[in-house]
Write a protein that holds these residues in place. Structure first.
Motif, PDB file in Angstrom:
ATOM      1  N   PHE A 234       0.848  -1.200   0.000  1.00  0.00           N
ATOM      2  CA  PHE A 234       0.000   0.000   0.000  1.00  0.00           C
ATOM      3  C   PHE A 234       0.877   1.242   0.000  1.00  0.00           C
ATOM      4  CE2 PHE A 234       0.387  -2.056   4.165  1.00  0.00           C
ATOM      5  CZ  PHE A 234       1.112  -1.108   4.883  1.00  0.00           C
ATOM      6  N   ALA A 235       0.269   2.423  -0.138  1.00  0.00           N
ATOM      7  CA  ALA A 235       1.014   3.684  -0.135  1.00  0.00           C
ATOM      8  C   ALA A 235       1.782   3.825   1.183  1.00  0.00           C
ATOM      9  CB  ALA A 235       0.066   4.866  -0.321  1.00  0.00           C
ATOM     10  N   GLY A 236       3.066   4.091   1.070  1.00  0.00           N
ATOM     11  CA  GLY A 236       3.904   4.222   2.257  1.00  0.00           C
ATOM     12  C   GLY A 236       4.449   2.909   2.765  1.00  0.00           C
ATOM     13  N   GLY A 237       4.036   1.796   2.142  1.00  0.00           N
ATOM     14  CA  GLY A 237       4.463   0.486   2.596  1.00  0.00           C
ATOM     15  C   GLY A 237       5.809   0.071   2.021  1.00  0.00           C
ATOM     16  N   SER A 238       6.195  -1.166   2.316  1.00  0.00           N
ATOM     17  CA  SER A 238       7.457  -1.709   1.832  1.00  0.00           C
ATOM     18  C   SER A 238       7.309  -3.222   1.709  1.00  0.00           C
ATOM     19  CB  SER A 238       8.600  -1.380   2.796  1.00  0.00           C
ATOM     20  OG  SER A 238       8.471  -2.142   3.994  1.00  0.00           O
ATOM     21  N   MET A 239       8.388  -3.908   1.415  1.00  0.00           N
ATOM     22  CA  MET A 239       8.345  -5.363   1.307  1.00  0.00           C
ATOM     23  C   MET A 239       8.029  -6.022   2.645  1.00  0.00           C
ATOM     24  SD  MET A 239      12.384  -6.357   0.944  1.00  0.00           S
ATOM     25  CE  MET A 239      11.986  -8.107   0.843  1.00  0.00           C
TER      26      MET A 239
ATOM     27  N   ARG B 167      12.365   3.204  -0.109  1.00  0.00           N
ATOM     28  CA  ARG B 167      11.923   2.662   1.181  1.00  0.00           C
ATOM     29  C   ARG B 167      12.568   1.293   1.400  1.00  0.00           C
ATOM     30  NH1 ARG B 167       6.424   3.166  -0.842  1.00  0.00           N
ATOM     31  NH2 ARG B 167       7.577   4.194  -2.484  1.00  0.00           N
ATOM     32  N   GLY B 168      12.493   0.822   2.656  1.00  0.00           N
ATOM     33  CA  GLY B 168      12.970  -0.519   2.973  1.00  0.00           C
ATOM     34  C   GLY B 168      14.374  -0.780   2.464  1.00  0.00           C
ATOM     35  N   ASN B 169      14.555  -1.885   1.761  1.00  0.00           N
ATOM     36  CA  ASN B 169      15.869  -2.239   1.222  1.00  0.00           C
ATOM     37  C   ASN B 169      16.290  -1.367   0.049  1.00  0.00           C
ATOM     38  OD1 ASN B 169      16.209  -4.309   3.077  1.00  0.00           O
ATOM     39  ND2 ASN B 169      15.353  -5.873   1.729  1.00  0.00           N
ATOM     40  N   ARG B 170      15.358  -0.526  -0.440  1.00  0.00           N
ATOM     41  CA  ARG B 170      15.658   0.341  -1.591  1.00  0.00           C
ATOM     42  C   ARG B 170      15.634   1.821  -1.178  1.00  0.00           C
ATOM     43  NH1 ARG B 170      12.156  -1.380  -6.703  1.00  0.00           N
ATOM     44  NH2 ARG B 170      13.850  -0.231  -7.738  1.00  0.00           N
TER      45      ARG B 170
ATOM     46  N   MET C  92      -1.285   3.267  10.451  1.00  0.00           N
ATOM     47  CA  MET C  92      -0.011   3.824  10.888  1.00  0.00           C
ATOM     48  C   MET C  92      -0.056   4.048  12.392  1.00  0.00           C
ATOM     49  SD  MET C  92       2.001   7.217   9.507  1.00  0.00           S
ATOM     50  CE  MET C  92       2.267   6.480   7.897  1.00  0.00           C
ATOM     51  N   PRO C  93       0.938   3.550  13.129  1.00  0.00           N
ATOM     52  CA  PRO C  93       0.942   3.709  14.588  1.00  0.00           C
ATOM     53  C   PRO C  93       0.898   5.175  15.006  1.00  0.00           C
ATOM     54  CG  PRO C  93       2.623   2.142  13.897  1.00  0.00           C
ATOM     55  CD  PRO C  93       2.099   2.794  12.649  1.00  0.00           C
ATOM     56  N   GLU C  94       0.206   5.457  16.085  1.00  0.00           N
ATOM     57  CA  GLU C  94       0.090   6.830  16.582  1.00  0.00           C
ATOM     58  C   GLU C  94       1.458   7.421  16.904  1.00  0.00           C
ATOM     59  OE1 GLU C  94      -2.145  10.107  17.040  1.00  0.00           O
ATOM     60  OE2 GLU C  94      -2.956   8.132  16.526  1.00  0.00           O
ATOM     61  N   GLU C  95       2.409   6.546  17.258  1.00  0.00           N
ATOM     62  CA  GLU C  95       3.749   7.002  17.603  1.00  0.00           C
ATOM     63  C   GLU C  95       4.417   7.734  16.435  1.00  0.00           C
ATOM     64  OE1 GLU C  95       2.620   3.981  18.083  1.00  0.00           O
ATOM     65  OE2 GLU C  95       2.586   3.776  20.274  1.00  0.00           O
ATOM     66  N   VAL C  96       4.060   7.352  15.215  1.00  0.00           N
ATOM     67  CA  VAL C  96       4.647   7.997  14.040  1.00  0.00           C
ATOM     68  C   VAL C  96       4.201   9.450  13.961  1.00  0.00           C
ATOM     69  CG1 VAL C  96       4.729   8.014  11.513  1.00  0.00           C
ATOM     70  CG2 VAL C  96       4.825   5.845  12.755  1.00  0.00           C
ATOM     71  N   PHE C  97       2.942   9.703  14.270  1.00  0.00           N
ATOM     72  CA  PHE C  97       2.428  11.069  14.217  1.00  0.00           C
ATOM     73  C   PHE C  97       2.979  11.921  15.365  1.00  0.00           C
ATOM     74  CE2 PHE C  97      -0.947   8.475  12.186  1.00  0.00           C
ATOM     75  CZ  PHE C  97      -0.922   9.060  10.938  1.00  0.00           C
TER      76      PHE C  97
ATOM     77  N   HIS D 239      10.173  11.064   8.104  1.00  0.00           N
ATOM     78  CA  HIS D 239      10.736   9.971   7.310  1.00  0.00           C
ATOM     79  C   HIS D 239       9.675   9.369   6.387  1.00  0.00           C
ATOM     80  CE1 HIS D 239      12.863   6.227   6.309  1.00  0.00           C
ATOM     81  NE2 HIS D 239      11.760   5.595   6.635  1.00  0.00           N
ATOM     82  N   PHE D 240       8.491   9.128   6.933  1.00  0.00           N
ATOM     83  CA  PHE D 240       7.451   8.429   6.168  1.00  0.00           C
ATOM     84  C   PHE D 240       6.630   9.339   5.257  1.00  0.00           C
ATOM     85  CE2 PHE D 240       8.008   5.185   9.541  1.00  0.00           C
ATOM     86  CZ  PHE D 240       8.170   4.068   8.731  1.00  0.00           C
ATOM     87  N   ALA D 241       6.420  10.587   5.654  1.00  0.00           N
ATOM     88  CA  ALA D 241       5.530  11.479   4.894  1.00  0.00           C
ATOM     89  C   ALA D 241       5.930  11.637   3.425  1.00  0.00           C
ATOM     90  CB  ALA D 241       5.441  12.837   5.582  1.00  0.00           C
ATOM     91  N   PRO D 242       7.203  11.888   3.098  1.00  0.00           N
ATOM     92  CA  PRO D 242       7.560  12.037   1.672  1.00  0.00           C
ATOM     93  C   PRO D 242       7.317  10.765   0.861  1.00  0.00           C
ATOM     94  CG  PRO D 242       9.306  12.901   3.091  1.00  0.00           C
ATOM     95  CD  PRO D 242       8.365  12.139   3.978  1.00  0.00           C
ATOM     96  N   ILE D 243       7.497   9.599   1.490  1.00  0.00           N
ATOM     97  CA  ILE D 243       7.271   8.330   0.805  1.00  0.00           C
ATOM     98  C   ILE D 243       5.795   8.175   0.456  1.00  0.00           C
ATOM     99  CG2 ILE D 243       7.399   5.819   1.026  1.00  0.00           C
ATOM    100  CD1 ILE D 243       9.731   6.237   2.988  1.00  0.00           C
ATOM    101  N   ILE D 244       4.945   8.458   1.439  1.00  0.00           N
ATOM    102  CA  ILE D 244       3.503   8.315   1.223  1.00  0.00           C
ATOM    103  C   ILE D 244       3.007   9.350   0.214  1.00  0.00           C
ATOM    104  CG2 ILE D 244       1.244   8.251   2.334  1.00  0.00           C
ATOM    105  CD1 ILE D 244       2.666   7.542   4.948  1.00  0.00           C
ATOM    106  N   ARG D 245       3.511  10.562   0.302  1.00  0.00           N
ATOM    107  CA  ARG D 245       3.106  11.594  -0.659  1.00  0.00           C
ATOM    108  C   ARG D 245       3.461  11.183  -2.091  1.00  0.00           C
ATOM    109  NH1 ARG D 245       1.481  16.660   1.020  1.00  0.00           N
ATOM    110  NH2 ARG D 245       1.804  17.177   3.222  1.00  0.00           N
TER     111      ARG D 245
END
Length: 239
Positions: free
Chosen positions: A10-15, A39-42, A136-141, A149-155
């Motif tokens: 999904f958007a923002g996800g990885s392997m 993201r992830g390994n890439r 997405m865990p609340e801790e991320v927000f 870290h995650f916001a640009p990937i999801i965007r």
């Protein structure tokens, strides 16, 4: 040769987004989660913001990993949309998946209560939309470093899908199995997927929101197994 299961995040996800599913699958299925750049390994690679580039990237990954046996493409949310076009691309080279499994997505052209270019929202609106989607865990927000870290990937992932709902003409021969959570806004339109295949179509609504997959790993694994067994029985194969 083992049947292969290629998984599209999904958007923002990885392997790693499908780790929850692996333990529930038969050992005779080759579990192959893929990921887009950035993201992830890439992580060191540049993010993609174009739909065609994302499809081509997945296409090249799968071609290198194919064992020429039967294979399934399974995508959740963004991965479901990309999976449709990816399946079409493989059919064009006469390498047909035995099934396309899609979840958390009612397909291109499904009616929405609102049309939003998520990647263009300001930071506050963007956070609100991500919280609404869940997953997405609340801790991320609450942690600026994690969020940044995650916001640009999801965007960038949302930008890939920006014009997707304008595309309604594609049709594949591969059978489609669609799964959605009953709390998803467009779950009532799950039959929309039917118009994208000339093959058979099945669907299932389960309890949960957009990320119901984490609550139903065994059920999803059973659907994968059923699709493989259906193929084996149809062609009297032992794979």
């Amino acid at each position: 040769m083992k049947p292969q299961l290629f998984l599209l995040h999904f958007a923002g996800g990885s392997m790693f987004s499908f780790d929850f599913l692996k333990m529930h699958l038969d050992l005779d299925v080759e579990f192959i989660p893929l990921e887009l750049p950035g993201r992830g390994n890439r992580y060191s690679e540049n993010l993609l913001k174009n739909l065609d580039e994302a499809i081509e990237d997945y296409f090249n990954q799968i071609r290198k990993l194919r064992n020429r046996g039967p294979f399934i493409i399974y995508g959740h949310s963004m991965g479901a949309s990309l999976g449709l076009f990816l399946t079409s691309k493989f059919e064009a080279i006469n390498d047909f998946p035995i099934h396309l499994i899609v979840s958390g997505n009612a397909g291109p052209g499904a009616k929405k209560e609102e049309i939003i270019c998520y990647h263009k929202l300001d930071d506050i609106q963007f956070k609100d939309k991500l919280k609404e989607l869940g997953g997405m865990p609340e801790e991320v927000f609450d942690n600026d470093d994690l969020y940044n870290h995650f916001a640009p990937i999801i965007r960038s992932d949302f930008e890939c899908l920006d014009n997707l709902d304008q595309i309604e003409t594609i049709q594949i021969n591969t059978e489609i199995y669609a799964i959605m959570g009953e709390d998803e806004k467009t779950s009532c339109e799950i039959d929309n997927w039917k118009k994208f295949t000339k093959g058979s179509f099945q669907n299932k609504i389960v309890s949960g929101n957009h990320f119901f997959i984490y609550d139903h790993p065994k059920e999803i694994a059973n659907i994968v197994t059923d699709c493989i067994n259906k193929f084996k029985n149809k062609y009297s194969l032992s794979v």
